[in-house]
Design a protein around this motif. Structure first.
Motif, PDB file in Angstrom:
ATOM      1  N   LEU A  22       0.862  -1.053   0.108  1.00 35.94           N
ATOM      2  CA  LEU A  22       0.104  -0.020  -0.042  1.00 35.94           C
ATOM      3  C   LEU A  22       0.792   1.302  -0.162  1.00 35.94           C
ATOM      4  CD1 LEU A  22      -3.040  -0.885   2.550  1.00 35.94           C
ATOM      5  CD2 LEU A  22      -3.133  -0.500   0.159  1.00 35.94           C
ATOM      6  N   PHE A  23       1.885   1.242   0.898  1.00 38.69           N
ATOM      7  CA  PHE A  23       2.776   2.363   1.148  1.00 38.69           C
ATOM      8  C   PHE A  23       3.475   2.512  -0.451  1.00 38.69           C
ATOM      9  CE2 PHE A  23       7.374   3.866   1.124  1.00 38.69           C
ATOM     10  CZ  PHE A  23       7.037   5.233   1.864  1.00 38.69           C
ATOM     11  N   ILE A  24       3.831   1.437  -1.348  1.00 31.60           N
ATOM     12  CA  ILE A  24       4.759   1.766  -2.367  1.00 31.60           C
ATOM     13  C   ILE A  24       3.637   2.256  -3.434  1.00 31.60           C
ATOM     14  CG2 ILE A  24       5.651   0.555  -4.336  1.00 31.60           C
ATOM     15  CD1 ILE A  24       6.902  -1.286  -2.265  1.00 31.60           C
ATOM     16  N   LEU A  25       2.457   1.764  -3.272  1.00 36.28           N
ATOM     17  CA  LEU A  25       1.074   2.145  -4.315  1.00 36.28           C
ATOM     18  C   LEU A  25       0.874   3.504  -4.100  1.00 36.28           C
ATOM     19  CD1 LEU A  25      -0.790   1.371  -6.199  1.00 36.28           C
ATOM     20  CD2 LEU A  25      -2.290   0.730  -4.689  1.00 36.28           C
ATOM     21  N   ALA A  29       1.217   8.985  -6.236  1.00 37.25           N
ATOM     22  CA  ALA A  29       1.829  10.547  -6.054  1.00 37.25           C
ATOM     23  C   ALA A  29       2.908  10.883  -6.983  1.00 37.25           C
ATOM     24  CB  ALA A  29       2.178  10.766  -4.627  1.00 37.25           C
ATOM     25  N   SER A  30       3.830   9.972  -7.148  1.00 35.45           N
ATOM     26  CA  SER A  30       5.057  10.345  -8.027  1.00 35.45           C
ATOM     27  C   SER A  30       4.506  10.781  -9.496  1.00 35.45           C
ATOM     28  CB  SER A  30       6.123   9.259  -7.939  1.00 35.45           C
ATOM     29  OG  SER A  30       6.559   9.175  -6.981  1.00 35.45           O
ATOM     30  N   LEU A  42      10.032   6.939 -14.201  1.00 37.15           N
ATOM     31  CA  LEU A  42       9.851   5.260 -14.308  1.00 37.15           C
ATOM     32  C   LEU A  42      11.256   4.867 -13.128  1.00 37.15           C
ATOM     33  CD1 LEU A  42       9.287   4.082 -17.865  1.00 37.15           C
ATOM     34  CD2 LEU A  42       7.951   3.881 -15.795  1.00 37.15           C
ATOM     35  N   PRO A  43      12.403   5.162 -13.434  1.00 30.76           N
ATOM     36  CA  PRO A  43      13.541   4.810 -12.512  1.00 30.76           C
ATOM     37  C   PRO A  43      13.219   5.153 -11.120  1.00 30.76           C
ATOM     38  CG  PRO A  43      14.504   5.922 -14.432  1.00 30.76           C
ATOM     39  CD  PRO A  43      12.990   6.083 -14.602  1.00 30.76           C
ATOM     40  N   LEU A  44      12.185   6.243 -10.920  1.00 30.83           N
ATOM     41  CA  LEU A  44      12.228   6.603  -9.507  1.00 30.83           C
ATOM     42  C   LEU A  44      11.240   5.662  -8.863  1.00 30.83           C
ATOM     43  CD1 LEU A  44      12.604   8.816  -7.397  1.00 30.83           C
ATOM     44  CD2 LEU A  44      10.582  10.229  -8.340  1.00 30.83           C
ATOM     45  N   THR A  60      18.047  11.932  -6.859  1.00 34.12           N
ATOM     46  CA  THR A  60      18.346  13.461  -7.047  1.00 34.12           C
ATOM     47  C   THR A  60      17.279  13.978  -7.710  1.00 34.12           C
ATOM     48  OG1 THR A  60      20.767  12.895  -7.092  1.00 34.12           O
ATOM     49  CG2 THR A  60      20.232  14.985  -7.887  1.00 34.12           C
ATOM     50  N   TRP A  61      16.807  13.390  -8.719  1.00 36.10           N
ATOM     51  CA  TRP A  61      15.657  14.106  -9.714  1.00 36.10           C
ATOM     52  C   TRP A  61      14.541  14.083  -8.617  1.00 36.10           C
ATOM     53  CZ3 TRP A  61      13.426  16.927 -12.942  1.00 36.10           C
ATOM     54  CH2 TRP A  61      11.959  16.931 -13.191  1.00 36.10           C
ATOM     55  N   MET A  62      14.331  13.166  -7.710  1.00 39.98           N
ATOM     56  CA  MET A  62      13.088  13.447  -6.980  1.00 39.98           C
ATOM     57  C   MET A  62      13.439  14.631  -6.238  1.00 39.98           C
ATOM     58  SD  MET A  62      11.713  10.958  -3.620  1.00 39.98           S
ATOM     59  CE  MET A  62      12.962  11.830  -2.417  1.00 39.98           C
ATOM     60  N   GLY A  63      14.516  15.025  -5.830  1.00 39.73           N
ATOM     61  CA  GLY A  63      14.617  16.404  -5.066  1.00 39.73           C
ATOM     62  C   GLY A  63      14.479  17.643  -5.834  1.00 39.73           C
ATOM     63  N   VAL A  64      14.858  17.373  -7.250  1.00 43.95           N
ATOM     64  CA  VAL A  64      14.638  18.526  -8.017  1.00 43.95           C
ATOM     65  C   VAL A  64      12.963  18.590  -8.411  1.00 43.95           C
ATOM     66  CG1 VAL A  64      15.022  19.304 -10.453  1.00 43.95           C
ATOM     67  CG2 VAL A  64      16.806  18.219  -9.272  1.00 43.95           C
ATOM     68  N   ALA A  65      12.457  17.608  -8.633  1.00 47.63           N
ATOM     69  CA  ALA A  65      11.152  17.595  -8.729  1.00 47.63           C
ATOM     70  C   ALA A  65      10.188  18.255  -7.771  1.00 47.63           C
ATOM     71  CB  ALA A  65      10.532  16.250  -8.996  1.00 47.63           C
ATOM     72  N   VAL A  66      10.627  17.761  -6.620  1.00 49.56           N
ATOM     73  CA  VAL A  66       9.918  18.398  -5.479  1.00 49.56           C
ATOM     74  C   VAL A  66      10.214  20.061  -5.376  1.00 49.56           C
ATOM     75  CG1 VAL A  66       9.921  18.668  -2.937  1.00 49.56           C
ATOM     76  CG2 VAL A  66       9.974  16.423  -3.899  1.00 49.56           C
ATOM     77  N   TYR A  67      11.232  20.526  -5.441  1.00 47.98           N
ATOM     78  CA  TYR A  67      11.614  22.064  -5.748  1.00 47.98           C
ATOM     79  C   TYR A  67      10.966  22.788  -6.963  1.00 47.98           C
ATOM     80  CZ  TYR A  67      14.641  21.516  -1.661  1.00 47.98           C
ATOM     81  OH  TYR A  67      14.933  21.315  -0.517  1.00 47.98           O
TER      82      TYR A  67
END
Length: 419
Positions: free
Chosen positions: A10-13, A18-19, A53-55, A77-84
Motif C-alpha cells: 500500500l505504501f509503495i502504491l 503521487a509520483s 520510471l527509474p524513480l 536526485t531528480w526526486m529532490g529537483v521535482a519536489v522543488y
C-alpha cells in the motif's frame, strides 16, 4: 518482519501514484502550457516518463541488483529537483493568481443608454409588444500570447529556483558535517568522570556515493575533538561487506581511549546486519546488540547500553531493552544507544539518563523537515524529560536524494556532567 507485506504494498502504491501525478503536473506546467509545438510537448512526455520510471523502480531494483544503487541515486536526485519544481511552480502560480485578483477584471466600456420616450396617454399595440433587451457586451477575448508568455516566465523562474536550491542542497550534503557540542547532566555519573566526552555519529550511509574520502574526513574531524568514546548509532552502511569494506575500514583510525561502539539501524538489516556486525568487530569496533558494557574503572564508571533497531522489535533479533539491561547494576549511570528515538519514555523509566539516537535525519531537506517534525515528537536536537535527556542527530551523511537543505549533517560532541 514488523511491517506486513500488505502495508508495504500500500505504501509503495501510494508513493507511486503521487509520483505519477507530480510528473503529470510538471509536464502540463513546463511543456504543455508553454508551447503548442508538438515536438516540444512530445519531448516533454518522453523526458518526464524517462525520469519517473527509474524513480518508481529504484526501491525494488536496489535490493535485487545492488550494483544499480548508483543509478537509483540519480533517480533520487531528480526526486529532490521535482519536489522543488513543484513547490516553485505552486508558489509562482499563487503569486500570479494574487496579482490577477488584485488588478480585478478588465474594464469594459458599455454603450450609451438611449433616453426613454415619454409615456403616451394610452398604450398602443407597439407599446404592449415584448421589448428585447440589447445583448450584453461580450467578454474580452483571451490573449493567448500573453498567457503563454506568463506560463513561460513562471516555468523559467521555477527551473531557476529549483536548480539553485538543488545546487545548494548538494553542496551542503557533500560538505563536511558541522560540529555541534552539547553538555548533558547524567544522573549517577561519578565526579571522577565529570567532563567525559562522547563523539556521536549516526546515519552515515556509506555506499556508492559516500565512500572512503568522506569517511577519512569524518575520522579526521572526530579525532580533532579528542573524544573519550565514539558512538555510531546505526545506518552506517548501504551495501554489502565486500563492496564497502574499504570505505568502512576508515573507522580503524578513530582515536578514543574507551573505543568506538556501534549499534544497528534499520538499513543494516537490508544488507545482513549479522554479517556487518562481524565485519565491524573485526575492525576493532565494539558492537552492542541488546547488551551493555561498563565504561571506566574502579574509580568511577557508567554503563553504555546498546539495542538493535526498533523497527525489528518483533523479529527474531531486534530491539530488546530488557535483554540489554540484564545483569546491570541499576545504581550505575547509564547511556543508551538506540537508532530510533522511539521508546525513550520507557528507557528513561528504566534508568537511562541519556539516550543517543538518529534515524530522522531532521528531515534532511525542506519541505520534508516540516513533515518529519510533524511525524516525530523528537525529530532533532536535545530533549529533556525530568532527569533524563535525549539527543537526536540529524545524521552525519545522507540517504536518498544527496540534498541537505535546512537540516545540515552533524557530528555531535556530548560532554557528560556529574549531577
Amino acid at each position: 518482519m514488523v511491517e506486513s507485506p500488505l502495508r508495504i504494498i500500500l505504501f509503495i502504491l501510494l508513493v507511486s501514484v503521487a509520483s505519477v501525478l507530480v510528473h503529470v503536473y510538471l509536464y502540463r506546467r513546463l511543456f504543455r502550457d508553454t508551447s503548442t509545438n508538438r515536438t516540444w510537448r512530445t519531448a516533454g512526455k518522453v523526458l518526464l516518463t524517462a525520469l519517473c520510471l527509474p524513480l518508481l523502480l529504484s526501491w525494488v531494483v536496489t535490493r535485487v541488483v545492488p550494483s544499480a544503487f548508483i543509478v537509483a541515486v540519480a533517480a533520487w536526485t531528480w526526486m529532490g529537483v521535482a519536489v522543488y519544481l513543484l513547490l516553485a511552480l505552486a508558489l509562482l502560480g499563487a503569486v500570479r493568481q494574487a496579482v490577477a485578483r488584485a488588478r480585478g477584471p478588465r474594464a469594459v466600456v458599455a454603450p450609451l443608454a438611449m433616453a426613454a420616450p415619454a409615456p403616451a396617454a394610452s398604450p398602443s399595440l407597439a407599446d404592449l409588444a415584448v421589448t428585447v433587451p440589447p445583448p450584453s457586451p461580450a467578454a474580452p477575448p483571451v490573449d493567448e500570447d500573453r498567457r503563454r508568455f506568463l506560463a513561460r516566465a513562471t516555468a523559467g523562474g521555477a527551473v531557476l529556483a529549483a536548480g539553485g536550491l538543488t545546487g545548494y542542497g548538494m553542496w551542503s550534503a557533500f560538505h563536511p558535517p558541522v560540529v555541534n557540542e552539547v553538555a548533558v547532566r547524567l544522573p549517577g555519573l561519578p565526579k571522577s568522570m565529570d567532563g567525559f566526552t562522547i563523539v556521536h555519529m549516526s546515519d552515515i550511509h556509506v555506499g556508492p556515493v559516500i565512500q572512503r574520502r568522506f569517511m577519512d574526513e569524518l575520522v579526521r574531524r572526530a579525532n580533532a575533538l579528542k573524544p573519550d568514546l565514539v558512538a555510531i548509532t546505526g545506518d552506517l552502511v548501504d551495501g554489502t561487506v565486500p563492496d564497502l569494506r574499504h570505505s568502512v575500514a576508515a573507522l580503524q583510525n578513530l582515536q578514543a581511549r574507551a573505543g568506538t561502539h556501534f549499534i544497528t539501524g534499520n538499513h543494516e538489516y537490508y544488507w545482513n546486519a549479522s554479517t556487518w556486525a562481524d565485519a565491524l568487530t573485526g575492525l576493532g569496533v565494539t558492537v552492542l546488540r541488546n547488551r551493555h558494557v561498563t565504561v571506566g574503572d574502579a574509580g568511577g564508571a557508567f554503563d553504555l547500553v546498546g539495542v538493535d533497531d526498533w523497527s525489528m522489535r518483533n523479529g527474531p533479533k531486534g530491539y530488546n531493552l530488557d535483554a540489554a539491561l540484564a545483569g546491570r547494576d541499576p545504581g550505575r549511570a547509564a547511556v543508551l544507544l538506540a537508532h530510533q528515538p522511539s521508546n525513550w519514555d520507557v528507557a528513561a523509566k528504566a534508568g537511562m539518563g541519556l539516550q543517543l539516537s538518529g534515524h530522522t535525519h531532521g528531515g534532511q531537506f525542506f519541505p520534508f523537515t516540516i513533515a518529519v517534525s510533524a511525524i516525530w515528537k523528537h525529530d532533532a536536537g536535545l530533549f529533556q524529560q525530568g532527569d533524563s535527556s535525549l539527543y537526536v542527530s540529524r545524521g552525519t551523511g545522507f540517504w536518498g536524494p544527496p540534498l541537505r537543505v535546512a537540516a545540515p549533517s552533524e557530528i555531535v560532541k556530548v560532554t557528560l556532567l556529574a549531577v
